[in-house]
Design an enzyme around this catalytic site. Sequence first.
Site: not given
Ligand SMILES: *Cc1c(COP(=O)(O)O)cnc(C)c1O
Length: 382
Positions: A46, A98, A170, A195
Amino acid sequence: MHFKTLAIHAGQAPEQNYGAVMTPIYQTSTFAFQDVNQPGPFDYSRSGNPTRKALEDCLAALEGGTHGFALATGMAAVATVLELFKQGDHLIIHDDLYGGTYRYLVSISSEHGVTFDFVNLRDMDALRAAIKPNTKGIWTETPTNPLMNLLDLAAIAGVAREHGCISICDNTFSSPYFQKPLSLGIDIVMHSMTKYINGHSDVVAGALIVKDADLAEQLQFYQKTMGTCLGPFDSYLVLRGIKTLGVRMEEHHRNALALAVWLENHPRIERVLHPGLASHPQHDLAQRQMSGYGGTFSFRVKGGQEGAFALLRNVQVFTLAVSLGGVESLMEQPWSMTHTSMPEEVRAAIGITQDLIRVSVGLEHIDDLIADMEQALGQVNP
Ligand SMILES: *Cc1c(COP(=O)(O)O)cnc(C)c1O
């Protein structure tokens, strides 16, 4: 070194015992101490794990930061960052973001006494007007999901610095291959590695990258204390995916731009929202701030809900699914699939309406993608 070299080598020197070229999966929870009171470089997974560390060092190199953190999901990254803010702190959040981040803020951060305002951060006067004496953070996402609006990161980071706020970006949609927020003055970069960074739709994971030692120390403390870290096997899968990030992004860019141009000329399409098109209202900013575009963009189909459903029901190469950034092409309706946590009136006000379709263009041959779109649009009633 160049991005494509770092993606393959940063944090990933051959292993010392047997010279394994690929980073081994250290699937262990605990590590033997060298003596009483004398741990080795790792003691418990962890707090730290060699496979995860290789990924974290690679992430830091790719974003131009000093410290990277690999988290269990993108949302675990969001939760870990938001722990920096305490009861009584105020945050400014871009008003188009998001859906999961939106839900975290309104249902969890608010319960912890953190206040926030959703502000259109394309308007710098609105940003300045929203700053309060207790404003501690500014949250950006660019391009935004799903409307593909852009934020001027250098300008926003400048305002954040003037007011002693932490700026967060982000960067999921661009990946570090096309956009480097830390180099524009942003303090913390966040990713859903689910992604583009992993890129193969087989892992959920998140990342945070910083270049400030104090922030790094705080985030490391929260990662360890909250237990939001990524496991060794998933770290290995992301490391494997990341090696081809540059190559994949270039092909996503080419395929998506070609499809966007084709759609823009189709009679059943109302509008295409893609920052690489001259018709995008912020095309100049796109060219200044990004070195290319990912595979994700949106468009409006004529005929509202009915038009959108006819298209979604008839595609064959595109899969009807949420998420994005994988090798396979996906298509979805944000109104009913990814953005339901936003109240209807909020969705309608910012333009997430029933006619809006989001595509994640994968790495299939572009001719097959266009042919699929053409036959499916042929079934949308004029
Ligand atoms: C998918 C996504 C998230 C969240 O991520 P997870 O891996 O699904 O928890 C946050 N910001 C954006 C822009 C995303 O496309």
